[in-house]
Design a protein around this motif. Sequence first.
Motif, short mmCIF file in Angstrom:
data_model
loop_
_atom_site.label_atom_id
_atom_site.label_comp_id
_atom_site.label_asym_id
_atom_site.label_seq_id
_atom_site.Cartn_x
_atom_site.Cartn_y
_atom_site.Cartn_z
N ASN A 286 0.82 -1.22 0.00
CA ASN A 286 0.00 0.00 0.00
C ASN A 286 0.85 1.27 0.00
OD1 ASN A 286 -2.34 -1.64 0.20
ND2 ASN A 286 -2.10 -1.73 2.42
N GLU A 287 1.89 1.26 -0.85
CA GLU A 287 2.84 2.37 -0.84
C GLU A 287 3.00 3.03 -2.21
OE1 GLU A 287 6.50 1.49 1.16
OE2 GLU A 287 5.49 0.97 3.02
N ALA A 288 1.92 3.07 -2.99
CA ALA A 288 1.97 3.76 -4.28
C ALA A 288 0.58 4.27 -4.63
CB ALA A 288 2.49 2.83 -5.38
N VAL A 289 0.44 5.57 -4.76
CA VAL A 289 -0.82 6.16 -5.19
C VAL A 289 -0.54 7.21 -6.26
CG1 VAL A 289 -1.96 5.79 -2.96
CG2 VAL A 289 -0.84 7.98 -3.43
N TYR A 309 -5.35 3.28 -15.40
CA TYR A 309 -4.11 3.51 -14.65
C TYR A 309 -4.31 3.47 -13.14
CZ TYR A 309 -1.93 5.47 -18.96
OH TYR A 309 -1.41 5.68 -20.21
N PHE A 310 -5.42 4.08 -12.69
CA PHE A 310 -5.66 4.26 -11.27
C PHE A 310 -7.07 3.83 -10.89
CE2 PHE A 310 -2.63 7.53 -12.62
CZ PHE A 310 -1.56 7.29 -11.76
N GLU A 311 -7.25 3.56 -9.62
CA GLU A 311 -8.56 3.22 -9.10
C GLU A 311 -9.19 4.43 -8.41
OE1 GLU A 311 -7.73 0.09 -6.38
OE2 GLU A 311 -7.67 -1.47 -7.94
N PRO A 312 -10.50 4.60 -8.54
CA PRO A 312 -11.15 5.68 -7.78
C PRO A 312 -11.06 5.37 -6.29
CG PRO A 312 -12.78 4.26 -8.82
CD PRO A 312 -11.46 3.82 -9.35
N CYS A 313 -11.12 6.40 -5.49
CA CYS A 313 -11.07 6.20 -4.03
C CYS A 313 -12.23 5.33 -3.60
CB CYS A 313 -11.12 7.55 -3.33
SG CYS A 313 -9.74 8.63 -3.73
N LYS A 314 -11.96 4.40 -2.70
CA LYS A 314 -12.96 3.42 -2.31
C LYS A 314 -13.94 3.92 -1.26
CE LYS A 314 -9.93 -0.49 -3.39
NZ LYS A 314 -10.63 -0.79 -4.65
N ASN A 347 -1.30 9.75 7.83
CA ASN A 347 -1.59 8.61 6.96
C ASN A 347 -2.88 8.79 6.17
OD1 ASN A 347 0.58 6.57 7.46
ND2 ASN A 347 -0.11 6.82 9.58
N TYR A 348 -3.40 9.99 6.10
CA TYR A 348 -4.68 10.22 5.42
C TYR A 348 -4.62 9.89 3.93
CZ TYR A 348 -6.12 12.75 9.65
OH TYR A 348 -6.43 13.10 10.94
N TYR A 349 -3.45 10.11 3.31
CA TYR A 349 -3.36 9.92 1.86
C TYR A 349 -3.44 8.46 1.44
CZ TYR A 349 -1.97 14.84 1.55
OH TYR A 349 -1.93 16.20 1.62
N ALA A 350 -3.43 7.55 2.41
CA ALA A 350 -3.60 6.14 2.07
C ALA A 350 -4.96 5.87 1.43
CB ALA A 350 -3.43 5.27 3.32
N ALA A 351 -5.89 6.80 1.60
CA ALA A 351 -7.23 6.65 1.01
C ALA A 351 -7.30 7.17 -0.42
CB ALA A 351 -8.25 7.40 1.87
N PHE A 352 -6.19 7.74 -0.93
CA PHE A 352 -6.19 8.31 -2.27
C PHE A 352 -6.09 7.20 -3.33
CE2 PHE A 352 -4.98 13.07 -1.73
CZ PHE A 352 -5.98 13.21 -0.78
N SER A 353 -6.09 7.58 -4.59
CA SER A 353 -6.22 6.63 -5.70
C SER A 353 -5.01 5.72 -5.86
CB SER A 353 -6.47 7.39 -7.00
OG SER A 353 -7.69 8.09 -6.95
N ARG A 354 -5.25 4.44 -5.73
CA ARG A 354 -4.21 3.43 -5.90
C ARG A 354 -3.97 3.14 -7.38
NH1 ARG A 354 -4.81 -0.19 -1.53
NH2 ARG A 354 -3.49 -1.73 -2.58
#
Length: 542
Positions: A286-289, A309-314, A347-354
């Motif tokens: 979980n270290e790339a957004v 390329y990316f996933e929408p925020c879940k 750690n809030y940005y962990a919810a951003f697009s993976r």
Amino acid sequence: MKRWRTYLFAGCCAVVLGACTGNFRDLNDDKSGITDKELEADDNGLGYRLGIVQQGVYFNYDYGKGKNWPFQMIQNLNADMFSGYMHDPKPLQGGSHNSDYNLQDGWNGSMWQFTYSYIMPEIYRLEQTAPEQKPAFYAIAKILKVLVMHRVTDYYGPVIYSHFGDRGNEYVPDSQEEVYGRFFDDLDEAETILTGAVRERGVSEEFGKFDLLLDGSYVSWIRLAASLRMRLAVRVACVLPERAAAEFRKSLEGSYGVIETNPANAAVSTSGTYTNPLGEINRNWNEAVMNASMESIMVGYGDPRLEKYFEPCKSDLVILDGNGNSVTVPLKGGFHGIRQGTAFSHNYYAAFSRLTVETTTDAVLMTAAEVWFLRAEAALRGWTGEDTETCYRNGVTMSFAQWQASGCEQYLASDAAAIGYSDPVDPGNDIAARCRVSPRWDESASPGLKLERIITQKWIAMYPEGCEAWAEQRRTGYPRLFPVRYNHSKGQSIDTETMIRRLPYPATLETSDPEQYAALVKALGGPDDGGTRLWWDTGRNF
């Protein structure tokens, strides 16, 4: 990778790898872990070594200490971020690190250390043993050598190339101008050998079982060599314009052509034992957004490739405001990226697009789309008689086809613009859009705007290959990325707007091998820091 692993690597890198840094005098110390028995068991020991080198381009070779983390240090915490593609959502090193130009030597030295400790020794042995046993394998080793080492020189500048393994001259570096000349020579030699092999024996499948990048055909390797020559020719367009034009035309006029369609793309295959390290970093650590620059351009364009390329925020995000109250930040279903250089400690940005990259996703190194954009720039510069707009449109079309995205024609007719970045977590990071071009080709535009349009689309199409994207962004200034909010470069002369230009050589090199370090810095022609421009990085486009 868990955060403690990052700290551990940064702390012990000098211990584990320091002795390997530039260890050019003792090539008998083979750190790849290959045994004589393994070489004998294979149908061809040369092919086994070539497999190691192919994995080493996009480093994920397990030499006994685990996989994936070398790639994170080599590329993901450097080029992938500096290119504007990605960002780690965790506050590594307390939030201040390469992102805000507080450069971490344990990260920055990894490309140098791993390449010279594990990959170049294998190439050296192939060059010593393959010419007589298997000339075609020797030619492929030469192509791979250029593919590996142009990434290294484009990180640092001068490198040890022509004198690697040259007893008595191990420490004599090649300047970037010299090494690019060697690259062209090596590609010429490889193409000549492979062309002769094809004409003599026709289609040969002897390399097929070792081929991790292509289909095993020597013709495919000739096309890769020609395409790679195009890439390198365009890179030196502003410092060696005549040589660059001649090298480019040589590829365009070659007997077997270049990569033109997606089935011919070069990628490290995951169909065997190789796995994509970026997929591990993305899915399991979980270290790339998404990076904010990607959000600005692709969301602004309404680019159909965005969801590829990316996933929408879940889900939405709940954060604490300054008074300790819970506040819901709407994220679900949207695409959100991180602006580089914000020095965040949460750690809030962990919810951003993976990313959508999986461990089973082939690691793409060169595509038909990139080649068409190279041809577009060459046409724009007057090197060829091709039509610039046609090549540009072919580049976009090939990229859409590669990612199985629909709506290409509508996209190519679009005047959509990039949007400003709004950080849902910290409005202090907000910034207006920098990109000035839309997808639609404008024949009346200035050469500068045409080049910006070509490179911006090329940047989108090369994702997720951050090494090449970062090099081209430095060379051209395009796309116009967001600058860092905080510049903590300390002793490094990195300008916020000019951005980072290179990585410093490993610090262990200066202490363990001062002779070699001094020679490299002398060839660099400037201070060994992140603000020194490389030879081909002139600050101009024409």
